[in-house]
Motif scaffolding. Structure first.
Motif, PDB file in Angstrom:
ATOM      1  N   ILE A  20       0.838  -1.202   0.000  1.00 51.43           N
ATOM      2  CA  ILE A  20       0.000   0.000   0.000  1.00 51.43           C
ATOM      3  C   ILE A  20       0.876   1.257   0.000  1.00 51.43           C
ATOM      4  N   LYS A  31      -9.733   3.116   0.634  1.00 51.05           N
ATOM      5  CA  LYS A  31     -10.081   1.811   1.182  1.00 51.05           C
ATOM      6  C   LYS A  31     -11.570   1.541   1.024  1.00 51.05           C
ATOM      7  N   ASN A  35      -9.951  -4.156   0.833  1.00 52.54           N
ATOM      8  CA  ASN A  35      -8.983  -3.751  -0.173  1.00 52.54           C
ATOM      9  C   ASN A  35      -8.992  -2.245  -0.423  1.00 52.54           C
ATOM     10  N   HIS A  36      -7.992  -1.806  -1.174  1.00 54.80           N
ATOM     11  CA  HIS A  36      -7.867  -0.407  -1.569  1.00 54.80           C
ATOM     12  C   HIS A  36      -8.082  -0.298  -3.079  1.00 54.80           C
ATOM     13  N   GLU A  54      -4.039  -5.474   0.806  1.00 52.96           N
ATOM     14  CA  GLU A  54      -2.985  -5.326   1.810  1.00 52.96           C
ATOM     15  C   GLU A  54      -2.710  -6.655   2.501  1.00 52.96           C
TER      16      GLU A  54
END
Length: 625
Positions: A20, A31, A35-36, A54
């Motif tokens: 990240i 986010k 997840n991002h 992540e």
């Protein structure tokens, strides 16, 4: 490379690096659940489909299919080798390395050429800077910059320089350093005079601003005259700024001045300030505004828009206050509004004033405060723009102004914002607000009719879609049922040791239908046996040299399956794959026989084979899922 990177060192770098933190330096991530998400750095898109996990330390784009771990990401986004990506990751994570690496040994010719051109520009930048800061030749230029309010620290930060009147001095210096003359000609720094044995510095007599790419490497120059020159007897007027021509390193359409320095600050606040010129950016930086950039010239390009889209949500346009600056602001807004991504505002300056002059006259603190608090919305800017160009003493012009403003309001998403501006117009021109609302409804209908099939995706809609989507949509080819089963089986093999025992018991000679999945299966089995444990997909990806297989592995990793696995599930998956495989092999064989029958014009045989193909196809479709 002096020595091979050990598995222990690779493991240390992976374990001490958060993907990240690395990806966030290139992509603005938000986010959503575990997840991002963000806009993919590898292709242009209007809604975010790029995701970073992540927990698994991998990334995947659900649109273009790219995927991998932190090393893969850096290799792709920077165009560097695996070893260089490992070194860069270690540097970003402050992990000491106990080896040296000569990257020139593995470069391809084009990459090597680019690096040599960068070296030429870095040497030239150092030469110009030395002339400005430490010579009598550069004293007048240094005094000029000092009088403009630039500190020595700022001039060193931006490596501002001066090109001497001796137009061959730089060429002689670079030639003495053994740079190839052909490359010097290609650099864009020099002009070639026919019949001469030397190259002439195109920026002679100008203050030099190095133009750095997103990596912070000097890729071009801009030269500024110290004082406005008068037309000579030929009518020639020297340009205020002279930029490098486009080269292998430099394309002005996708270049943003100061982006390398401002990027981290832009991402931190999700906001960028767009200036017209380099002096404005540097003055603002010195005044504490660290998230400013400038385009090449006053016209923002689509390419620059896409770069900013991947970095920020909010943009403040701080162009000059003269008519040219206002017109440039209008053009920039039109470009930025195309994909409905930005929250756009405008910093209004008095006519004839630019940000650099504002700072000189009112001070850095006043500028930073005004930039933060004194902003126009796009509608407020359009109102000011129209009033600059229309004489509202004329009734016809007043009608034009009101109708134009209502058309602009018709595209607004915010009901509250619309009502506030409607109230202002009603009070300013003494028109009942219900009349304006009736007219507005007609314009809103026109907006909808103009885009019946392609309503623009608003940022709020895109964010909502991301929040709700468990598995974002992809433009990739739809997998067959057998292929989905293969992926599901591989996912289970990646994460559950008991699945290997189940598979051995169900079919000791099992093979996947598709070559790619069979290859992944063989490679992961060796990796699993060596490590003695499943998982570690980010580590496994380092063993894969094929980008297509890396993308496929990360795609499989995004499967959302039950956290428990059963013997029956694996047996069903094997059954589907095995049965589909057998029928598919027969179908492929019959299709080959059909081609052969056609070549021989054997119509009877052809009819018989076609009948068998139809039967096999039906059976294949009817195979239990």
């Amino acid at each position: 490379m002096a020595e091979r990177i050990s598995e222990e060192k690779l493991a240390q770098i992976r374990n001490e690096t958060n993907i990240i933190d690395v990806v966030s330096q290139y992509v603005q991530l938000k986010k959503r659940g575990k997840n991002h998400f963000g806009f993919c750095p590898f292709h242009d898109e209007k809604t975010p489909s790029f995701s970073v996990a992540e927990e698994k330390q991998i990334f995947h784009c659900f649109s273009c299919g790219r995927g991998g771990n932190v090393f893969t990401f850096l290799m792709d986004v920077e165009g560097i080798s695996f070893v260089e990506a490992v070194i860069k990751t270690a540097e970003l994570s402050n992990i000491p390395l106990d080896f040296t690496y000569d990257h020139h040994t593995q470069d391809n010719p084009m990459q090597s050429k680019k690096e040599k051109l960068v070296q030429i520009h870095e040497e030239a930048a150092a030469f110009y800077h030395q002339i400005l800061m430490n010579t009598v030749t550069g004293q007048a230029a240094l005094d000029y910059m000092t009088n403009r309010g630039f500190t020595q620290q700022t001039m060193q930060e931006y490596q501002i320089g001066f090109s001497p009147s001796n137009r061959t001095a730089l060429f002689q210096m670079l030639k003495a350093k053994k740079f190839d003359e052909g490359l010097l000609q290609e650099s864009g720094i020099f002009t070639d005079r026919q019949g001469q044995n030397e190259l002439f510095d195109r920026f002679s007599g100008r203050i030099i601003f190095p133009l750095r790419n997103a990596k912070g490497q000097t890729a071009a120059f801009s030269g500024r005259i110290m004082h406005a020159s008068q037309d000579d007897e030929t009518g020639y007027h020297e340009a205020k700024y002279l930029n490098s021509p486009e080269t292998l390193l430099f394309n002005k359409r996708d270049f943003l001045f100061n982006f390398d320095k401002a990027r981290s600050e832009i991402r931190r606040h999700s906001e960028v300030v767009l200036f017209e010129g380099y002096m404005d950016v540097i003055s603002a930086w010195q005044a504490g505004v660290k998230n400013g950039v400038a385009s090449m010239g006053t016209s923002l390009t689509d390419e620059q828009n896409r770069i900013l889209t991947k970095t920020a949500d909010k943009i403040v346009i701080a162009y000059d206050g003269d008519r040219a600056g206002v017109e440039a602001t209008k053009r920039a807004i039109e470009i930025l509004e195309r994909n409905k991504h930005f929250d756009i505002s405008v910093f209004p300056l008095e006519a004839g004033m630019d940000p650099d002059e504002y700072i000189q006259q009112k001070g850095p603190e006043a500028f930073a405060k005004a930039l933060k608090n004194n902003r126009e919305t796009v509608i407020q800017f359009y109102s000011r723009y129209l009033k600059m160009n229309l004489n509202l003493d004329s009734e016809k012009n007043r009608i034009t102004y009101i109708e134009t403003m209502l058309k602009a309001l018709a595209s607004l998403d915010s009901l509250i914002e619309r009502e506030l501006y409607m109230k202002d117009i009603a009070e300013e021109f003494g028109i009942p607000i219900d009349i304006l609302q009736k007219q507005l409804k007609g314009y809103q209908q026109d907006v909808l009719q103009q885009q019946p099939d392609r309503a623009p995706v608003r940022r709020s809609e895109a964010q909502s879609a991301l929040a709700q989507a468990a598995y974002p949509k992809t433009n990739n080819r739809k997998a067959t049922q057998a292929e989905q089963s293969e992926k599901q089986l591989l996912y289970r093999l990646f994460h559950f040791e008991e699945v290997w025992s189940y598979l051995q018991e169900i079919d000791a000679d099992f093979n996947f239908i598709h070559d790619d999945y069979q290859t992944i299966y063989i490679l992961y089995e060796a990796f699993f046996r060596q490590n003695g444990a499943v998982g570690n997909i980010d580590q496994f990806l380092d063993r894969i040299n094929n980008p297509a297989l890396q993308n496929l592995i990360t795609q499989i990793e995004w499967f959302q399956l039950d956290s428990e696995v059963t013997y029956q599930e694996i047996r069903d998956l094997v059954h589907i794959i095995r049965d589909k495989s057998s029928l598919q092999e027969q179908l492929t064989k019959k299709q080959a026989e059909m081609k052969e029958a056609r070549k021989k014009n054997d119509n009877e045989r052809l009819k018989s084979i076609m009948s068998e193909i139809v039967s096999l196809s039906k059976e294949l479709k009817a195979t239990p899922k």
